[in-house]
Design a protein around this motif. Structure first.
Motif, short mmCIF file in Angstrom:
data_model
loop_
_atom_site.label_atom_id
_atom_site.label_comp_id
_atom_site.label_asym_id
_atom_site.label_seq_id
_atom_site.Cartn_x
_atom_site.Cartn_y
_atom_site.Cartn_z
N MET A 298 0.06 -2.65 -10.82
CA MET A 298 1.05 -3.73 -11.05
C MET A 298 2.51 -2.94 -11.71
O MET A 298 2.55 -1.94 -12.16
N ASN A 299 3.24 -3.87 -11.81
CA ASN A 299 4.89 -3.55 -12.36
C ASN A 299 5.21 -4.67 -13.09
O ASN A 299 4.79 -5.73 -13.06
N PRO A 300 5.61 -4.52 -14.35
CA PRO A 300 6.04 -3.31 -14.99
C PRO A 300 4.77 -2.56 -15.76
O PRO A 300 3.83 -3.41 -15.79
N VAL A 301 4.98 -1.45 -16.14
CA VAL A 301 3.91 -0.70 -16.83
C VAL A 301 3.56 -1.41 -18.19
O VAL A 301 4.73 -1.63 -18.95
N GLY B 141 3.90 5.74 -12.25
CA GLY B 141 4.75 6.50 -11.29
C GLY B 141 5.97 5.31 -11.00
O GLY B 141 5.89 4.35 -11.31
N TYR B 142 6.73 5.88 -9.79
CA TYR B 142 8.08 4.93 -9.35
C TYR B 142 7.86 4.63 -7.89
O TYR B 142 7.28 5.57 -7.13
N GLY B 143 7.89 3.46 -7.40
CA GLY B 143 8.07 3.31 -6.10
C GLY B 143 9.02 3.84 -5.27
O GLY B 143 9.96 3.74 -5.98
N LYS B 144 8.68 4.05 -4.05
CA LYS B 144 9.96 4.66 -3.37
C LYS B 144 10.82 3.67 -2.93
O LYS B 144 12.13 4.15 -2.98
N LYS B 145 10.60 2.26 -2.64
CA LYS B 145 11.63 1.54 -2.15
C LYS B 145 12.41 0.95 -3.15
O LYS B 145 13.47 0.60 -3.15
N GLU C 276 0.83 -1.21 0.00
CA GLU C 276 0.15 -0.07 0.08
C GLU C 276 0.76 1.40 -0.02
O GLU C 276 0.49 2.15 -0.83
N ASP C 277 1.83 1.37 0.59
CA ASP C 277 2.81 2.43 0.85
C ASP C 277 3.42 2.76 -0.33
O ASP C 277 3.43 4.06 -0.95
N GLU C 278 3.89 1.68 -1.18
CA GLU C 278 4.59 1.87 -2.32
C GLU C 278 3.67 2.32 -3.51
O GLU C 278 4.01 3.48 -4.29
N ILE C 279 2.40 1.81 -3.52
CA ILE C 279 1.45 2.49 -4.61
C ILE C 279 1.00 3.86 -4.22
O ILE C 279 0.90 4.59 -5.00
N ILE C 280 0.68 4.01 -3.05
CA ILE C 280 0.14 5.71 -2.73
C ILE C 280 1.48 6.28 -3.08
O ILE C 280 1.36 7.52 -3.40
N ILE D 141 5.43 1.61 -11.92
CA ILE D 141 4.21 1.05 -11.44
C ILE D 141 3.09 1.77 -12.54
O ILE D 141 3.04 2.89 -12.41
N GLN D 142 2.16 0.97 -12.76
CA GLN D 142 0.88 1.49 -13.29
C GLN D 142 -0.20 1.25 -12.36
O GLN D 142 -0.24 0.30 -11.83
N MET D 143 -1.14 2.48 -12.65
CA MET D 143 -2.16 2.31 -11.66
C MET D 143 -3.49 2.91 -12.18
O MET D 143 -3.44 3.66 -13.08
N ILE D 144 -4.43 2.42 -11.61
CA ILE D 144 -5.85 2.74 -12.05
C ILE D 144 -6.70 3.23 -10.91
O ILE D 144 -6.73 2.48 -10.03
N GLY D 145 -7.10 4.51 -10.74
CA GLY D 145 -7.81 4.90 -9.65
C GLY D 145 -9.31 5.35 -10.37
O GLY D 145 -9.47 5.85 -11.29
N VAL D 146 -10.19 5.34 -9.32
CA VAL D 146 -11.54 5.81 -9.34
C VAL D 146 -11.67 6.99 -8.41
O VAL D 146 -11.79 6.84 -7.26
N ALA D 147 -12.27 8.30 -9.08
CA ALA D 147 -12.60 9.33 -8.17
C ALA D 147 -13.86 9.10 -7.71
O ALA D 147 -14.72 8.62 -8.36
#
Length: 87
Positions: free
Chosen positions: A71-74, A45-49, A17-21, A54-60
């Motif tokens: 998921m990784n890789p994009v 985006g890129y993970g911190k650790k 969760e931390d890496e995704i956020i 990372i590719q991400m899909i969010g819903v507003a």
């Protein structure tokens, strides 16, 4: 800034969760999707650790953003959608 939440489904590829956020809030490219998925935002985006892409899909939503996929890789399809060069 909106509150960001991670759905348990987004964790299924081994990212935490931390890496995704971190990747969501420090994104490289972001775009609202078109019809029929205009409620979705796709980001990379890129993970911190691990500094992995990372590719991400969010819903507003009214309460913030719910990340439903990460998921990784994009994938190349997401790269094309965001106008990024291929790997």
């Amino acid at each position: 800034m909106d509150d960001v939440y991670v759905h348990e489904h987004a964790l299924k590829y081994g990212l935490d969760e931390d890496e995704i956020i971190y990747a969501w809030t420090n994104f490289v490219r972001s775009q609202q999707r078109r019809t029929p998925r205009e409620d979705q935002i796709v980001r990379t985006g890129y993970g911190k650790k691990t500094a992995r892409s990372i590719q991400m899909i969010g819903v507003a939503a009214s309460y913030g953003t719910l990340i439903i996929h990460a998921m990784n890789p994009v994938q190349d399809s997401i790269r094309r959608e965001l106008g990024l060069p291929r790997r």
